[in-house]
Design an enzyme around this catalytic site. Structure first.
Site, PDB file in Angstrom:
ATOM      1  N   LYS A 148     -19.254  48.701  36.653  1.00  0.00           N
ATOM      2  CA  LYS A 148     -19.202  49.930  35.845  1.00  0.00           C
ATOM      3  C   LYS A 148     -17.965  50.751  36.204  1.00  0.00           C
ATOM      4  O   LYS A 148     -17.348  50.540  37.261  1.00  0.00           O
ATOM      5  CB  LYS A 148     -20.465  50.748  36.097  1.00  0.00           C
ATOM      6  CG  LYS A 148     -20.591  51.247  37.530  1.00  0.00           C
ATOM      7  CD  LYS A 148     -21.943  51.909  37.808  1.00  0.00           C
ATOM      8  CE  LYS A 148     -22.035  52.329  39.267  1.00  0.00           C
ATOM      9  NZ  LYS A 148     -23.381  52.820  39.605  1.00  0.00           N
ATOM     10  N   ARG A 207     -33.892  60.089  38.751  1.00  0.00           N
ATOM     11  CA  ARG A 207     -32.933  60.065  37.632  1.00  0.00           C
ATOM     12  C   ARG A 207     -33.620  59.350  36.469  1.00  0.00           C
ATOM     13  O   ARG A 207     -34.578  59.835  35.910  1.00  0.00           O
ATOM     14  CB  ARG A 207     -31.626  59.361  38.051  1.00  0.00           C
ATOM     15  CG  ARG A 207     -30.858  60.091  39.143  1.00  0.00           C
ATOM     16  CD  ARG A 207     -29.406  59.636  39.320  1.00  0.00           C
ATOM     17  NE  ARG A 207     -29.176  58.213  39.178  1.00  0.00           N
ATOM     18  CZ  ARG A 207     -28.146  57.544  39.682  1.00  0.00           C
ATOM     19  NH1 ARG A 207     -27.243  58.185  40.408  1.00  0.00           N
ATOM     20  NH2 ARG A 207     -27.995  56.259  39.483  1.00  0.00           N
ATOM     21  N   TYR A 264       2.976  74.726  44.383  1.00  0.00           N
ATOM     22  CA  TYR A 264       2.383  75.940  43.806  1.00  0.00           C
ATOM     23  C   TYR A 264       1.650  76.780  44.845  1.00  0.00           C
ATOM     24  O   TYR A 264       0.873  76.247  45.634  1.00  0.00           O
ATOM     25  CB  TYR A 264       1.386  75.556  42.713  1.00  0.00           C
ATOM     26  CG  TYR A 264       2.001  74.879  41.511  1.00  0.00           C
ATOM     27  CD1 TYR A 264       3.088  75.437  40.850  1.00  0.00           C
ATOM     28  CD2 TYR A 264       1.462  73.686  41.036  1.00  0.00           C
ATOM     29  CE1 TYR A 264       3.626  74.819  39.735  1.00  0.00           C
ATOM     30  CE2 TYR A 264       1.982  73.059  39.918  1.00  0.00           C
ATOM     31  CZ  TYR A 264       3.074  73.634  39.268  1.00  0.00           C
ATOM     32  OH  TYR A 264       3.597  73.017  38.176  1.00  0.00           O
ATOM     33  N   MET A 307      -0.442  68.317  39.303  1.00  0.00           N
ATOM     34  CA  MET A 307      -0.945  67.342  38.331  1.00  0.00           C
ATOM     35  C   MET A 307      -0.285  65.973  38.494  1.00  0.00           C
ATOM     36  O   MET A 307      -0.953  64.945  38.391  1.00  0.00           O
ATOM     37  CB  MET A 307      -0.711  67.850  36.906  1.00  0.00           C
ATOM     38  CG  MET A 307      -1.335  66.951  35.847  1.00  0.00           C
ATOM     39  SD  MET A 307      -1.072  67.555  34.174  1.00  0.00           S
ATOM     40  CE  MET A 307      -2.084  69.030  34.170  1.00  0.00           C
TER      41      MET A 307
HETATM   42  C1  LIG Z   1     -23.761  52.015  40.730  1.00  0.00           C
HETATM   43  C2  LIG Z   1     -25.032  51.296  40.827  1.00  0.00           C
HETATM   44  C3  LIG Z   1     -25.200  50.231  41.732  1.00  0.00           C
HETATM   45  C4  LIG Z   1     -24.174  49.888  42.784  1.00  0.00           C
HETATM   46  O1  LIG Z   1     -24.228  50.861  43.797  1.00  0.00           O
HETATM   47  P1  LIG Z   1     -23.330  50.712  45.107  1.00  0.00           P
HETATM   48  O2  LIG Z   1     -23.815  51.793  46.007  1.00  0.00           O
HETATM   49  O3  LIG Z   1     -21.908  50.934  44.667  1.00  0.00           O
HETATM   50  O4  LIG Z   1     -23.559  49.365  45.615  1.00  0.00           O
HETATM   51  C5  LIG Z   1     -26.364  49.511  41.686  1.00  0.00           C
HETATM   52  N1  LIG Z   1     -27.337  49.831  40.798  1.00  0.00           N
HETATM   53  C6  LIG Z   1     -27.224  50.866  39.947  1.00  0.00           C
HETATM   54  C7  LIG Z   1     -28.328  51.179  39.027  1.00  0.00           C
HETATM   55  C8  LIG Z   1     -26.086  51.645  39.941  1.00  0.00           C
HETATM   56  O5  LIG Z   1     -25.984  52.678  39.095  1.00  0.00           O
END
Ligand SMILES: *Cc1c(COP(=O)(O)O)cnc(C)c1O
Length: 379
Positions: A39, A137, A271, A319
């Site tokens: 992801k 969640r 800055y 930036m």
């Molecule tokens: C991001 C994620 C993972 C991987 O988590 P890590 O801590 O990076 O290994 C696994 N399962 C779900 C549902 C996630 O959102």
């Protein structure tokens, strides 16, 4: 291999290290299938090349958050099973069903939408049910779970879906010994029993992220889902660094100095003039900034290897650029500045940046901006 001879900045991605990390993680969970979590553009490393490398190293599943990410993998012709888990009403359910993506369902509204899409597509959807074991969640609350599993079983018997998995996600697996871990494992086991009682026979049952994969063998079940560890970052830095787990950081972020100049003492830098040169010195300009993912919280704190030594960001990160004070040392425009890498050429690591910025190394690599080209090695 990492030396730069042209260009402003780049993120070098060592795919050989990524493959070796996958092998090391698979050895920790030899009985489980491996889902490579890619992801967020593979945590900033580039989704498609990293997905391919992980599959070469023995991953059979790819995990992404959004359906758009799953469809992008399919559009690129990447093989393997793909699971996505972060849905909002409206889909794109049908496109995922047609692309053979495994989709996650946490609630009745999603089951209703995915069964409708399966009807339209004229083929069953591959569905994985998610329970909220305690993270708070996504995932069905345990009170809703018997109802959701029963409805899913009914949809399966109607030929609309195939329940391919049941899963959950830990809240505090990165704190080994945290009391929530055994509690959440118990909730998950109960949810698995209830799914079986409902008549479901999922192909894969899974809960282990990187810390679970590395520190909790009892969490491995049928499949592990490591993300950050695959990129060579320790998910439990308080327990050990990457090398302690047989891992090697995959990303090296480097830039080439855009300016080197002598300035007098008392010269304000960047800055707000939060840094003022203590005496006559040499300033080097590193041409990456917060648009490239260098946190503004690194102002006055981030470490960078320039001219053979660690320097600290002088004044504010802007930036597009920041400045380091070379003291009495010399450098030339075009010389390399290494922000982070594996650490074995004397450079800082993403973990060092995380500590300097009050965040986690996940965020340091993931936020590297799209303006920074990814250059692949070890292909
Ligand atoms: C991001 C994620 C993972 C991987 O988590 P890590 O801590 O990076 O290994 C696994 N399962 C779900 C549902 C996630 O959102």
């Amino acid at each position: 291999m990492n030396d730069m001879t042209s260009g402003r900045a780049r993120a070098h991605i060592d795919l050989a290290a990524l493959r070796a990390n996958v092998a090391a993680l698979r050895a920790k969970a030899p009985g489980a299938a491996f889902m490579a979590v890619v992801k967020a553009d593979a945590y900033g490393h580039g989704m498609v090349p990293c997905a391919r490398a992980a599959l070469e190293a023995g991953a059979t599943w790819l995990g992404v958050a959004t359906p758009e990410e799953a469809l992008a993998l399919r559009a690129a012709g990447v093989g393997g099973r793909v699971l996505c888990w972060l849905w909002t009403p409206g889909g794109p359910w049908r496109a995922c069903v047609e692309a053979g993506v495994d989709v996650t369902v946490s609630a009745h509204w999603a089951l209703t939408e995915v069964t409708a899409a399966a009807r339209e597509a004229g083929r069953p959807a591959r569905v994985q049910l998610k329970v909220d074991a305690g993270l708070g969640r996504n995932g069905a609350q345990p009170a809703q779970w018997p109802g959701l599993t029963a409805a899913a079983r009914a949809a399966e018997q109607a030929g609309l879906i195939q329940v391919t998995g049941v899963w959950a996600h830990f809240s505090c697996a990165d704190e080994p010994g945290h009391p929530s871990i055994t509690r959440e494992l118990q909730v998950f086991r109960t949810a698995l029993e209830q799914a079986a009682d409902a008549g479901l026979e999922p192909e894969v049952r899974h809960i282990a992220n990187s810390p679970g994969t590395l520190t909790l063998p009892e969490s491995h079940f049928d499949l592990v889902r490591p993300g950050v560890a695959m990129y060579g970052i320790s998910p439990v830095p308080q327990v050990g660094g990457p090398a302690d787990f047989g891992l090697r950081p995959v990303m090296t972020l480097a830039a080439r100095l855009a300016s080197v100049k002598a300035v007098p003492g008392g010269h304000g830098v960047s800055y707000g003039h939060h840094y003022v040169t203590p005496g006559p010195t040499t300033l080097a300009l590193v041409p990456v900034g917060y648009a490239d993912g260098v946190p503004r919280h690194a102002s006055g704190a981030g470490p960078v290897l320039v001219a053979g030594k660690w320097r600290t960001v002088a004044g504010r990160v802007a930036m597009d650029q920041f400045v380091v004070d070379l003291g009495g040392d010399s450098a030339e425009p075009g010389d390399e500045a290494v922000l982070f890498g594996p650490g074995d050429r004397g450079e800082p690591t993403a973990e060092d940046w995380a500590r300097a910025c009050g965040t986690i190394a996940y965020e340091i690599v993931t936020r590297v901006g799209s303006r920074v080209p990814r250059v692949y090695g070890g292909v």
